[in-house]
Write a protein that holds these residues in place. Structure first.
Motif, PDB file in Angstrom:
ATOM      1  N   LEU A 129      19.361 -16.053 -14.452  1.00 30.05           N
ATOM      2  CA  LEU A 129      18.146 -16.297 -15.236  1.00 30.05           C
ATOM      3  C   LEU A 129      16.910 -15.953 -14.415  1.00 30.05           C
ATOM      4  N   PRO A 130      15.923 -15.303 -15.011  1.00 27.07           N
ATOM      5  CA  PRO A 130      14.675 -15.052 -14.269  1.00 27.07           C
ATOM      6  C   PRO A 130      13.896 -16.343 -14.070  1.00 27.07           C
ATOM      7  N   GLU A 131      13.070 -16.362 -13.066  1.00 31.92           N
ATOM      8  CA  GLU A 131      12.312 -17.566 -12.739  1.00 31.92           C
ATOM      9  C   GLU A 131      11.282 -17.904 -13.814  1.00 31.92           C
ATOM     10  N   GLU A 132      10.857 -16.913 -14.583  1.00 34.88           N
ATOM     11  CA  GLU A 132       9.884 -17.177 -15.642  1.00 34.88           C
ATOM     12  C   GLU A 132      10.435 -18.138 -16.694  1.00 34.88           C
ATOM     13  N   ILE A 133      11.712 -18.046 -16.989  1.00 34.00           N
ATOM     14  CA  ILE A 133      12.317 -18.955 -17.971  1.00 34.00           C
ATOM     15  C   ILE A 133      12.360 -20.378 -17.418  1.00 34.00           C
ATOM     16  N   LEU A 134      12.649 -20.519 -16.158  1.00 37.52           N
ATOM     17  CA  LEU A 134      12.661 -21.844 -15.552  1.00 37.52           C
ATOM     18  C   LEU A 134      11.262 -22.446 -15.527  1.00 37.52           C
ATOM     19  N   LEU A 135      10.250 -21.621 -15.340  1.00 37.45           N
ATOM     20  CA  LEU A 135       8.871 -22.134 -15.348  1.00 37.45           C
ATOM     21  C   LEU A 135       8.476 -22.630 -16.733  1.00 37.45           C
ATOM     22  N   VAL A 136       8.988 -21.963 -17.767  1.00 34.89           N
ATOM     23  CA  VAL A 136       8.712 -22.427 -19.132  1.00 34.89           C
ATOM     24  C   VAL A 136       9.374 -23.783 -19.380  1.00 34.89           C
ATOM     25  N   VAL A 137      10.589 -23.957 -18.869  1.00 31.65           N
ATOM     26  CA  VAL A 137      11.280 -25.241 -19.008  1.00 31.65           C
ATOM     27  C   VAL A 137      10.510 -26.340 -18.287  1.00 31.65           C
ATOM     28  N   LEU A 138      10.004 -26.046 -17.106  1.00 29.62           N
ATOM     29  CA  LEU A 138       9.243 -27.040 -16.353  1.00 29.62           C
ATOM     30  C   LEU A 138       7.894 -27.330 -17.000  1.00 29.62           C
ATOM     31  N   ALA A 139       7.328 -26.355 -17.677  1.00 32.26           N
ATOM     32  CA  ALA A 139       6.080 -26.610 -18.411  1.00 32.26           C
ATOM     33  C   ALA A 139       6.308 -27.576 -19.560  1.00 32.26           C
ATOM     34  N   GLU A 140       7.448 -27.455 -20.237  1.00 31.19           N
ATOM     35  CA  GLU A 140       7.774 -28.416 -21.292  1.00 31.19           C
ATOM     36  C   GLU A 140       8.035 -29.800 -20.715  1.00 31.19           C
TER      37      GLU A 140
END
Length: 724
Positions: A129-140
């Motif tokens: 998974l790219p790190e951008e997807i993980l950042l979206v999860v952490l934003a939620e």
């Protein structure tokens, strides 16, 4: 035994074979054949093998003439040993399963023989998974902890991020960005750290954060937003307060990419504190709030009010700044090439000379939003206004030096063409032609706010014969508020301007002092405008109104049937609010008579607007009469009306800039203002981390050391965009 080549086929079989083959080739070959591909492959294989040297002919009947071919099915020959593999019975087998019978899709370039699908190992998909997807999860995750209505706080949020970062390296790479990009230190420090471990009165978390950022410069580069605790109660004298500011300055110096410092705006007295110097060295800073206070080196003198400043707050202005003070203030802005938002507020006794302010603004090339409030005439006047750089948002609040001529000249200047948001609060704007000139000359204006006591009027002897007198083709949002009781001249002119299509792009209108509802009638109809909390406010009436019983009636009707006419106001409507019914009793409440005096109170404005809506619903708008085929009267319905225009695109809004406030416009000082700290020290609804404990652990007293933290308030940031 004869060779297979010397054998002769029967003539009937040969002709049948030739005819069937030609007819098969001329037949339309659909890729979606109803015949099984397995039958066709086996038939084709047996026919092809009959022409080989090793395959004898076992029958004179042709078996493949009835088969149908699909273009999507490959043709594969079978080796000669396949005859003997089944015991010599002559059965043919294919080497590949047809595509339609296969369990997995074939390769688009051709079949792959001998390859098998190997499932991925556990965790392999997560690792890709790219790190951008993980950042979206952490934003939620951040929204779950910090959004309005949450039981959590910033301490619980950062603790969950720290726990998540320790799970694996993949999460650590994304969690460190989220954790250090927005650092929020809110409330008091833990007693365990202040008294037992570090033995400090305050600033223990700041000290630990500074140690981490200095030891790990790679983590310090992530810090863009830093929220430090408010001035602690233990810092009572000036020495302790300066010591705390020095601690904050040391943390700021450890953040090279700092952009914002929300919720912490100490006053500036033209001295040289380390805190101000530390902020001046951050080259990527994007917003700055200056609270100019009285300097101990200036002598004060009383400011003589002008003729146009009767409605302004009196200001006591000091003498001019010393040369070294002017140079220091100018140098503080020399490194801020990325600064976009600048807020200048002057307390009583503070001063910044007008030439110094002009030179300061020239050093900010990226400045877009400017807020200036409560400066004296010598600090900010018409000359200063005309010297402003091109801006996108401008707010002028309580400035005695700005006159009608200055505003008119500012609108005509070319530098104001890009201005989109313009706010005029507590200014001596008394000329209605100047207001009309602002609308007509500001070509990019989309949001306009005007709020003051006197209503602007026309000059003596000037009348309006052509409408619209006020017009703007780009204006989308308008706040219109004049709190002078009984003065509705500006409201009448604005209502005519809207009626004559003077504001075609207007979508939102907020008019708290619309006492007669002339502006509400021009907007979209609404059935509910008061908020749920308005009915519990003490607006001069009882706090909890009692709901009278209402008999069920037909929706939108209060009719009179065969039994005779009925008064439409005899029974209360089911759609009317409790507050509007309470307002009808004039002996108990006089909110409507006081709405103009307290025009800035949105709760009273919403109550009055809701009463107009309920009154329009109860009064009949038109009647529906029903006759039978013989012309005899059967029934009559009086359909309730509404207030507003169905064809209008304007939304009539009475909501504040900041939710929970009773004033429409957000201000620097006062309840809910910028300097209130966002309820950081609220002791009514603090968080201790116990919300994350299970019911069994809470009842048995277990898990306290696991989830508990120092009781801290839930801080709500007020963005500086709310000021414009």
């Amino acid at each position: 035994m004869a060779s297979p080549r010397t054998l002769t086929r029967p003539g009937s079989a040969g002709s049948s074979s030739t005819t069937s083959r030609s007819s098969f080739e001329s037949r339309h070959k659909s890729p979606l054949s109803v015949s099984s591909s397995a039958d066709y492959n086996s038939s084709r294989t047996s026919q092809d093998s009959s022409f080989s040297n090793d395959a004898p002919v076992h029958s004179s009947t042709n078996k493949w003439t009835s088969a149908r071919r699909s273009y999507t099915e490959p043709i594969v020959k079978v080796s000669s040993h396949s005859q003997h593999s089944d015991g010599g019975k002559g059965r043919r087998k294919t080497l590949m399963t047809p595509q339609r019978l296969s369990k997995r899709p074939q390769s688009p370039t051709g079949p792959s023989i001998g390859t098998k699908y190997t499932p991925k190992a556990p965790g392999e998909g997560f690792g890709n998974l790219p790190e951008e997807i993980l950042l979206v999860v952490l934003a939620e995750l951040k929204k779950v902890h910090l959004d309005a209505g949450s039981l959590s706080c910033s301490t619980c949020w950062m603790r969950d991020l720290a726990s998540l970062s320790l799970s694996c390296k993949k999460w650590w790479g994304a969690a460190r960005t989220t954790l250090y990009e927005d650092v929020q230190l809110i409330g008091n420090d833990s007693i365990l750290h202040t008294k037992k471990k570090l033995k400090m009165k305050y600033g223990t978390r700041l000290k630990l954060l500074r140690r981490t950022l200095r030891a790990r410069p790679d983590l310090a580069e992530y810090v863009k937003i830093l929220k430090v605790p408010a001035m602690p109660d233990a810092a009572k004298n000036k020495k302790d307060q300066d010591e705390y500011l020095d601690q904050v300055a040391s943390v700021i110096m450890a953040c090279p990419n700092l952009e914002r410092l929300p919720g912490f705006h100490p006053a500036y007295t033209h001295e040289f504190p380390r805190f101000v110097h530390a902020l001046s060295t951050r080259k990527k800073l994007q917003e700055r709030v200056w609270i100019i206070s009285e300097s101990p080196f200036q002598r004060q003198h009383r400011y003589k009010a002008s003729d146009d400043s009767d409605y302004l707050t009196p200001v006591i202005a000091p003498n001019s700044l010393l040369p070294e003070q002017s140079i220091d203030f100018l140098m503080f802005h020399s490194n801020w090439s990325h600064l976009k938002t600048l807020v200048l507020h002057c307390n009583q006794g503070g001063i910044v000379d007008s030439p110094l302010l002009i030179d300061t603004l020239k050093q900010l090339p990226a400045l877009e939003n400017l807020h200036v409030s409560s400066f004296s005439e010598s600090s900010f006047n018409d000359t200063t206004l005309l010297s402003l750089p091109p801006l996108r948002s401008l707010r002028l609040d309580n400035l005695a030096g700005v006159t009608d001529n200055g505003l008119s000249s500012f609108a005509s200047a070319g530098k104001s063409n890009g201005l989109k948001t313009f706010s005029l609060n507590s200014l001596p704007l008394l000329s209605l032609p100047v207001l009309a000139r602002l609308f007509s000359h500001l070509k990019s204006l989309t949001h306009f706010t005007v709020s003051q006591v006197p209503s602007p009027s026309l000059p003596t002897g000037v009348d309006i014969f052509l409408h619209p007198y006020l017009a703007s083709s780009t204006l989308q949002y308008l706040h219109w508020e004049f709190t002078n009781p009984g003065d509705t001249t500006a409201n009448e002119i604005l209502s005519k301007a809207i009626s004559f299509s003077g504001f075609p792009a207007l979508r939102t209108l907020r008019a708290p002092t619309d006492s007669d509802g002339s502006l509400q009638k021009l907007c979209k109809p609404r059935d509910r405008i008061e908020l749920s909390g308005d009915r519990y406010r003490n607006g001069g009436c009882e706090s909890m109104p009692s709901m009278p019983f209402a008999a069920p009636t037909r929706p939108f009707s209060a009719g009179n049937g065969q039994s005779g006419p009925r008064d439409p106001t005899s029974q209360p409507s089911l759609t009317r609010s409790a507050f509007s019914m309470r307002l009808e009793n004039k002996s108990q409440c006089s909110a409507e008579s006081n709405v103009q005096v307290t025009g800035m109170s949105l709760s009273i404005a919403r109550m009055t607007a809701q009463r107009r809506i309920d009154t329009a619903v109860s009064a009949p708008q038109y009647h529906i009469i029903i006759w039978d085929p013989e012309g005899q009267f059967l029934e009559r319905f009086a359909v309730g009306g509404f207030i507003g225009d169905l064809g209008s695109k304007i939304n009539y809004s009475l909501r504040p800039d900041v939710d929970g406030m009773d004033e429409a416009i957000c201000r620097i000082e006062g309840a809910g203002g910028l300097l209130q700290g966002g309820d950081e020290t609220n002791l009514k609804d603090n968080c201790t981390g116990s919300w994350n404990m299970e019911a069994g652990e809470r009842s048995k007293g277990k898990g306290k050391d696991r989830w508990w933290h120092t009781e801290r308030g839930r801080w709500r940031e007020m963005p500086l965009e709310k000021l414009f």
